[in-house]
Design a protein around this motif. Sequence first.
Motif, mmCIF file in Angstrom:
data_model
loop_
_atom_site.group_PDB
_atom_site.id
_atom_site.type_symbol
_atom_site.label_atom_id
_atom_site.label_comp_id
_atom_site.label_asym_id
_atom_site.label_seq_id
_atom_site.Cartn_x
_atom_site.Cartn_y
_atom_site.Cartn_z
ATOM 1 N N SER A 32 0.858 -0.991 0.062
ATOM 2 C CA SER A 32 -0.165 -0.110 -0.053
ATOM 3 C C SER A 32 0.860 1.275 0.144
ATOM 4 N N PHE A 34 0.988 5.582 -0.688
ATOM 5 C CA PHE A 34 -0.056 6.936 -0.445
ATOM 6 C C PHE A 34 1.102 8.037 -0.853
ATOM 7 N N TYR A 36 0.742 12.414 0.169
ATOM 8 C CA TYR A 36 0.337 13.136 0.823
ATOM 9 C C TYR A 36 1.064 14.654 0.264
ATOM 10 N N LEU A 46 -4.181 13.694 2.303
ATOM 11 C CA LEU A 46 -4.089 12.786 1.283
ATOM 12 C C LEU A 46 -4.405 13.097 -0.032
ATOM 13 N N TYR A 51 -2.378 0.666 -5.030
ATOM 14 C CA TYR A 51 -2.017 -0.511 -4.480
ATOM 15 C C TYR A 51 -1.687 -1.757 -5.649
ATOM 16 N N LYS A 92 2.947 1.599 3.502
ATOM 17 C CA LYS A 92 2.542 0.788 4.639
ATOM 18 C C LYS A 92 3.302 -0.274 5.077
ATOM 19 N N SER A 96 -1.383 -6.136 9.403
ATOM 20 C CA SER A 96 -2.658 -5.189 9.438
ATOM 21 C C SER A 96 -2.407 -4.120 10.457
ATOM 22 N N GLN A 97 -1.422 -4.227 11.258
ATOM 23 C CA GLN A 97 -1.190 -3.074 12.143
ATOM 24 C C GLN A 97 -0.232 -2.300 11.520
ATOM 25 N N GLY A 98 0.366 -2.454 10.115
ATOM 26 C CA GLY A 98 1.338 -1.938 9.612
ATOM 27 C C GLY A 98 1.205 -0.268 9.717
ATOM 28 N N ASN A 99 2.380 0.564 10.201
ATOM 29 C CA ASN A 99 2.302 1.772 10.228
ATOM 30 C C ASN A 99 2.992 2.421 8.964
ATOM 31 N N LEU A 100 2.710 3.644 8.498
ATOM 32 C CA LEU A 100 2.880 4.188 7.381
ATOM 33 C C LEU A 100 4.509 4.692 7.666
ATOM 34 N N PHE A 102 7.159 7.289 6.163
ATOM 35 C CA PHE A 102 7.147 8.066 5.135
ATOM 36 C C PHE A 102 8.516 8.683 4.870
ATOM 37 N N PHE B 34 -2.637 7.691 15.492
ATOM 38 C CA PHE B 34 -1.181 8.033 15.544
ATOM 39 C C PHE B 34 -1.053 9.151 15.980
ATOM 40 N N TYR B 36 1.966 12.013 15.913
ATOM 41 C CA TYR B 36 3.213 12.276 15.385
ATOM 42 C C TYR B 36 3.778 13.848 15.653
ATOM 43 N N ARG B 97 -7.146 5.878 11.534
ATOM 44 C CA ARG B 97 -7.265 4.765 10.496
ATOM 45 C C ARG B 97 -8.251 3.999 10.704
ATOM 46 N N ASP B 101 -6.349 0.821 4.783
ATOM 47 C CA ASP B 101 -5.045 1.259 4.958
ATOM 48 C C ASP B 101 -4.960 2.717 5.294
ATOM 49 N N GLN B 103 -4.622 6.555 6.294
ATOM 50 C CA GLN B 103 -4.619 7.363 7.361
ATOM 51 C C GLN B 103 -5.077 8.794 6.872
#
Lengths: 112, 114
Positions: A32, A34, A36, A46, A51, A92, A96-100, A102, B34, B36, B97, B101, B103
């Motif tokens: 995934s 993204f 921003y 966003l 994907y 990502k 399932s709990q994956g953080n982004l 950056f 989250f 930051y 979130r 996926d 955020q």
Amino acid sequence: QKEVEQNSGPLSVPEGAIASLNCTYSDRGSQSFFWYRQYSGKSPELIMSIYSNGDKEDGRFTAQLNKASQYVSLLIRDSQPSDSATYLCAVKERGSQGNLIFGKGTKLSVKP
Amino acid sequence: GAVVSQHPSRVICKSGTSVKIECRSLDFQATTMFWYRQFPKQSLMLMATSNEGSKATYEQGVEKDKFLINHASLTLSTLTVTSAHPEDSSFYICSARQSTDTQYFGPGTRLTVL
């Protein structure tokens, strides 16, 4: 260490031109992605998610993903001065709990 | 699109006081929120991840006793900066979130500690 790399810029383009923003990532299993946009002094907003390999278009924005090359890009057509901002690429983490994760962002300046 | 609010947007406090920042998802239930922090001209730095009803997971180097996070409901998370000092002055941004996926970020809180 999972990494997301972007050129910090600044990237300067004339009004009306195409701005091309690039991003590479280290985790081959990422699914995934993204983009921003962050104006100075504001929080990120966003623009697009992507994907699947290939292109995804939304108005003047096109995201491109190439998982084999671990590369994701954002094209902005007909760039406007209001597009001047820092563009953050985010990937990502797997799970399932994956953080982004950056990138540090590319600063874009569109000159009138 | 999904909307996330933060309150207050700006706070100035004296050194040694505690400051609470609220983050709310207005039109969706956020399974994960989250927090930051962003210093001027630097990138976003993830401080912690919180799931509703459970303890927050802090990133390495972030003091959990100084930055207290509570995620009491699916629409509200709070960050309390305890005994704030000038070096805690920063732009604090939350994001939320859903089960997807994506955020969505709040507008941020600018903290200045005198």
